[in-house]
Scaffold this motif. Structure first.
Motif, PDB file in Angstrom:
ATOM      1  N   LEU A 101       0.823  -1.215   0.000  1.00  0.00           N
ATOM      2  CA  LEU A 101       0.000   0.000   0.000  1.00  0.00           C
ATOM      3  C   LEU A 101       0.855   1.262   0.000  1.00  0.00           C
ATOM      4  CD1 LEU A 101      -2.889  -0.907   2.474  1.00  0.00           C
ATOM      5  CD2 LEU A 101      -2.812  -1.131  -0.001  1.00  0.00           C
ATOM      6  N   SER A 102       2.053   1.178   0.576  1.00  0.00           N
ATOM      7  CA  SER A 102       2.929   2.360   0.613  1.00  0.00           C
ATOM      8  C   SER A 102       3.705   2.537  -0.688  1.00  0.00           C
ATOM      9  CB  SER A 102       3.911   2.243   1.778  1.00  0.00           C
ATOM     10  OG  SER A 102       4.791   1.136   1.592  1.00  0.00           O
ATOM     11  N   GLY A 103       3.547   1.591  -1.625  1.00  0.00           N
ATOM     12  CA  GLY A 103       4.199   1.727  -2.921  1.00  0.00           C
ATOM     13  C   GLY A 103       5.566   1.094  -3.021  1.00  0.00           C
ATOM     14  N   HIS A 104       5.999   0.342  -2.007  1.00  0.00           N
ATOM     15  CA  HIS A 104       7.332  -0.266  -2.035  1.00  0.00           C
ATOM     16  C   HIS A 104       7.412  -1.449  -2.997  1.00  0.00           C
ATOM     17  CE1 HIS A 104       8.064   2.153   1.595  1.00  0.00           C
ATOM     18  NE2 HIS A 104       9.344   1.966   1.329  1.00  0.00           N
ATOM     19  N   CYS A 105       6.286  -2.102  -3.273  1.00  0.00           N
ATOM     20  CA  CYS A 105       6.310  -3.226  -4.211  1.00  0.00           C
ATOM     21  C   CYS A 105       4.992  -3.235  -4.979  1.00  0.00           C
ATOM     22  CB  CYS A 105       6.536  -4.551  -3.494  1.00  0.00           C
ATOM     23  SG  CYS A 105       5.378  -4.892  -2.162  1.00  0.00           S
ATOM     24  N   PRO A 106       5.018  -3.707  -6.251  1.00  0.00           N
ATOM     25  CA  PRO A 106       3.825  -3.616  -7.104  1.00  0.00           C
ATOM     26  C   PRO A 106       2.672  -4.513  -6.668  1.00  0.00           C
ATOM     27  CG  PRO A 106       5.558  -4.871  -8.184  1.00  0.00           C
ATOM     28  CD  PRO A 106       6.171  -4.274  -6.957  1.00  0.00           C
ATOM     29  N   ASN A 107       2.959  -5.577  -5.929  1.00  0.00           N
ATOM     30  CA  ASN A 107       1.896  -6.438  -5.403  1.00  0.00           C
ATOM     31  C   ASN A 107       2.425  -7.087  -4.133  1.00  0.00           C
ATOM     32  OD1 ASN A 107       3.609  -8.552  -6.322  1.00  0.00           O
ATOM     33  ND2 ASN A 107       2.625  -8.427  -8.331  1.00  0.00           N
ATOM     34  N   VAL A 153      -3.407  -7.448  -5.084  1.00  0.00           N
ATOM     35  CA  VAL A 153      -2.945  -6.164  -5.579  1.00  0.00           C
ATOM     36  C   VAL A 153      -3.991  -5.112  -5.239  1.00  0.00           C
ATOM     37  CG1 VAL A 153      -4.026  -6.448  -7.850  1.00  0.00           C
ATOM     38  CG2 VAL A 153      -2.008  -4.974  -7.615  1.00  0.00           C
ATOM     39  N   ALA A 154      -3.558  -3.873  -5.032  1.00  0.00           N
ATOM     40  CA  ALA A 154      -4.459  -2.784  -4.644  1.00  0.00           C
ATOM     41  C   ALA A 154      -4.749  -1.869  -5.831  1.00  0.00           C
ATOM     42  CB  ALA A 154      -3.854  -1.978  -3.499  1.00  0.00           C
ATOM     43  N   ARG A 155      -5.896  -1.217  -5.779  1.00  0.00           N
ATOM     44  CA  ARG A 155      -6.237  -0.175  -6.758  1.00  0.00           C
ATOM     45  C   ARG A 155      -6.159   1.166  -6.048  1.00  0.00           C
ATOM     46  NH1 ARG A 155     -11.138   2.169  -8.418  1.00  0.00           N
ATOM     47  NH2 ARG A 155     -12.368   0.643  -7.266  1.00  0.00           N
ATOM     48  N   PHE A 156      -5.512   2.141  -6.713  1.00  0.00           N
ATOM     49  CA  PHE A 156      -5.271   3.444  -6.113  1.00  0.00           C
ATOM     50  C   PHE A 156      -6.087   4.517  -6.833  1.00  0.00           C
ATOM     51  CE2 PHE A 156      -1.681   0.843  -5.069  1.00  0.00           C
ATOM     52  CZ  PHE A 156      -1.268   1.263  -3.819  1.00  0.00           C
ATOM     53  N   GLU A 157      -6.568   5.482  -6.069  1.00  0.00           N
ATOM     54  CA  GLU A 157      -7.241   6.666  -6.611  1.00  0.00           C
ATOM     55  C   GLU A 157      -6.676   7.887  -5.910  1.00  0.00           C
ATOM     56  OE1 GLU A 157     -11.452   6.379  -6.243  1.00  0.00           O
ATOM     57  OE2 GLU A 157     -11.623   4.583  -7.526  1.00  0.00           O
ATOM     58  N   GLY A 158      -6.118   8.806  -6.711  1.00  0.00           N
ATOM     59  CA  GLY A 158      -5.529  10.005  -6.116  1.00  0.00           C
ATOM     60  C   GLY A 158      -4.379   9.696  -5.171  1.00  0.00           C
ATOM     61  N   GLY A 159      -3.652   8.628  -5.452  1.00  0.00           N
ATOM     62  CA  GLY A 159      -2.514   8.267  -4.621  1.00  0.00           C
ATOM     63  C   GLY A 159      -2.859   7.451  -3.396  1.00  0.00           C
ATOM     64  N   ALA A 160      -4.143   7.206  -3.162  1.00  0.00           N
ATOM     65  CA  ALA A 160      -4.562   6.442  -1.978  1.00  0.00           C
ATOM     66  C   ALA A 160      -5.162   5.110  -2.411  1.00  0.00           C
ATOM     67  CB  ALA A 160      -5.572   7.234  -1.160  1.00  0.00           C
ATOM     68  N   ALA A 161      -4.840   4.052  -1.673  1.00  0.00           N
ATOM     69  CA  ALA A 161      -5.395   2.735  -1.964  1.00  0.00           C
ATOM     70  C   ALA A 161      -6.858   2.695  -1.536  1.00  0.00           C
ATOM     71  CB  ALA A 161      -4.610   1.657  -1.225  1.00  0.00           C
ATOM     72  N   VAL A 162      -7.742   2.301  -2.447  1.00  0.00           N
ATOM     73  CA  VAL A 162      -9.173   2.267  -2.152  1.00  0.00           C
ATOM     74  C   VAL A 162      -9.735   0.853  -2.176  1.00  0.00           C
ATOM     75  CG1 VAL A 162      -9.555   4.609  -3.021  1.00  0.00           C
ATOM     76  CG2 VAL A 162      -9.756   2.665  -4.583  1.00  0.00           C
TER      77      VAL A 162
END
Length: 538
Positions: free
Chosen positions: A317-323, A345-354
């Motif tokens: 979620l912090s962006g350190h790894c793609p999944n 894997v997460a989906r992000f909107e506006g830089g935040a995981a939703v």
């Protein structure tokens, strides 16, 4: 339409109370002389105007909603509290043609009481995120709160002008069921509460999911009437439908892979888990939706693994790894522990995981990840777990901090001594029994949070987390001593120790292969020099 010139019409002219009549659009069509006497407004200057022109701007919405108490502007420009209970007049088709009633000025004492009651009622309506309504058989809605325009786009006047308005706006797919429930309420012989869920067509053509909390009121001597609260539940319904569609979409793939599918809305913390997900962890049929996602998962994950699992998906979620992919021990519904792999894997909107979605696998059913002979994790599982430990350690180093024992780890590689001699002299069945006993001794020699894996033949790996060099070396020597004790295999007593290589987490090693090669080099040194335990670099 104005009263005729018959005796009844003449009596209305003589009444001391002000008689008011409007058409369906609130235009004044009849006023008797008492109107001028009460309000000071001339009849000629009032007829043809809208009644709402004389109503205080703040009260026009409530007048349209059917509230009988409001402020009216008198000829001296002052607003005074009045009561006007308008009765609707309809044609044979049920369409409103006009309204009529008697206008009364409220006395000072009564005014104060009614104003307080009215204000409390209005404040209550403002706090309700829904449409408060009342309906009567043969009349339609006798009251609607102003929120009807915000939620559905229709004005109160549009809705109340047609007794069949509500039925005409119910979605065709829901109409028969809604009509049956509505008809039953009109025919009821006693008061009762009921609830409906249906789709309503808004003025702009959009479909709105409605939850209608209703009560049928049956009173002697008058037609049945209903009161209720319509709430827009489109968001909840769309979420449920989306999750159901998602589950259907993945159903075939789920059956093919034998994995459990999950979908987690991080904004609402609602976790959807497929039936196969529940089956893997032995929970049975408990429903697909879990209102508190992480709380549900915590109950499944063994307490020793929770921090590690949480750290894995937070790194994603912090962006350190793609999944993310993490193996952990899950507490099965039967009480036993099983190894599973949780990935997604997460989906992000506006830089935040939703949102997050992925699968859950039972590693005991994946031969490449799980060793069926010893019931230990295999090489792939060990590599994934080691990769995660390396990433946590390197994150700490990138932040410029001194190595923290909480992120330090050690890799142990073990090779059994004299295993080939046991196989050659007693047979492969005895060799298999020896491997099983070694596995149980290894498990009993480490902490619950550590990982023991069989990586091939008579080779085992151990991952020790949150340890320093001294603790890791001491644990390796303890393992060597435990494995050196004789084994009982059928009628035979077998001696088979182990050579152990140890490598600590360090900046010079960056990948899983780096660590495994280093541990292998240390293990080879321990075996070639009969050291028992050797630490890299030697």
């Amino acid at each position: 339409m104005p009263p005729d010139s018959t005796l009844s019409g003449q009596l209305l002219q003589l009444l001391p109370e002000a008689v008011v009549q409007t058409d369906a659009q609130w235009t004044l069509t009849f006023l008797n002389p008492a109107w001028h006497k009460l309000t000071g407004h001339p009849l000629d200057g009032s007829l043809g105007r809208s009644l709402l022109d004389f109503v205080h701007p703040d009260d026009r919405g409530t007048v349209r909603s059917g509230m009988p108490v409001f402020r009216l502007r008198f000829a001296d420009s002052d607003y005074r509290w009045v009561r006007l209970q308008l009765q609707a007049e309809s044609d044979t088709a049920g369409r409103v043609l006009g309204r009529q009633g008697v206008l009364l000025e409220i006395t000072e004492v009564t005014e104060q009481v009614l104003v307080e009651v009215r204000q409390r009622f209005l404040r209550l309506l403002e706090t309700i995120d829904g449409v408060v309504w009342e309906a009567e058989f043969g009349v339609g809605n006798t009251f609607l709160s102003p929120q009807v325009e915000r939620l559905f786009g229709y004005t109160v006047e549009e809705w109340r002008s047609d007794p069949g308005f509500w039925r005409s706006r119910v979605h065709p797919d829901d109409f028969e069921q809604a009509r049956a429930i509505d008809d039953a309420a009109y025919r009821a012989t006693h008061s009762y509460a009921y609830e409906m869920s249906y789709r309503l067509i808004a003025k702009d053509g959009a479909t709105v999911w409605v939850r209608d909390l209703c009560r049928a009121i049956v009173e002697p001597g008058r037609p049945n009437r209903m009161i209720g609260l319509m709430i827009d539940v489109s968001r909840q319904k769309n979420t449920e439908l989306e999750l159901t569609q998602s589950d259907n979409r993945y159903a075939l793939a789920t059956r093919g892979s034998n994995d459990g599918i999950w979908d987690w809305d991080l904004r609402t913390d609602v976790l959807h888990a497929s039936p196969r997900f529940h089956e893997i962890v032995g929970l049975g049929d408990i429903g697909n939706l879990h209102a508190r996602g992480w709380t549900f998962l915590e109950q499944i994950i063994d307490v020793e693994d929770r921090k590690r699992v949480q750290a894995a998906y937070r790194r994603h979620l912090s962006g350190h790894c793609p999944n993310f992919s993490v193996d952990f021990r899950a507490r099965h519904g039967s009480g036993r522990l099983i190894w599973v792999n949780w990935r997604g894997v997460a989906r992000f909107e506006g830089g935040a995981a939703v949102r997050m979605a992925g699968s859950l696998s039972d590693l005991a059913e994946r031969a490449s990840s799980y060793d069926s002979l010893t019931n230990l994790p295999g090489r792939p599982l060990f590599r994934v777990r080691l990769e995660h430990a390396i990433a946590l350690h390197q994150d700490g180093l990138r932040d410029g901090q001194a190595p923290d024992e909480a992120t330090m780890f050690a890799v142990l590689m073990l090779d059994l001594d004299r295993f080939k001699a046991v196989n050659d002299s007693l047979g492969h069945h005895a060799g298999d029994q020896l491997l099983q006993q070694v596995a149980r001794r290894l498990e009993s020699s480490v902490r619950a949070a550590d990982l023991v894996a069989r990586t091939g033949g008579d080779e085992f790996n151990v991952l020790l987390e949150a340890v320093d060099l001294a603790s890791a070396t001491a644990r390796a020597r303890q393992i060597a001593a435990v494995l050196a004790a004789p084994y009982r295999i059928g009628p035979h007593t077998v001696a088979s120790g182990a050579s152990i290589g140890v490598v600590m987490s360090q900046p010079g090693l960056a990948t899983t292969d780096d660590y495994l090669r280093a541990a292998d080099a240390a293990m080879y040194q321990a075996k070639s020099r009969s050291l028992g335990v050797s630490v890299y670099p030697g």
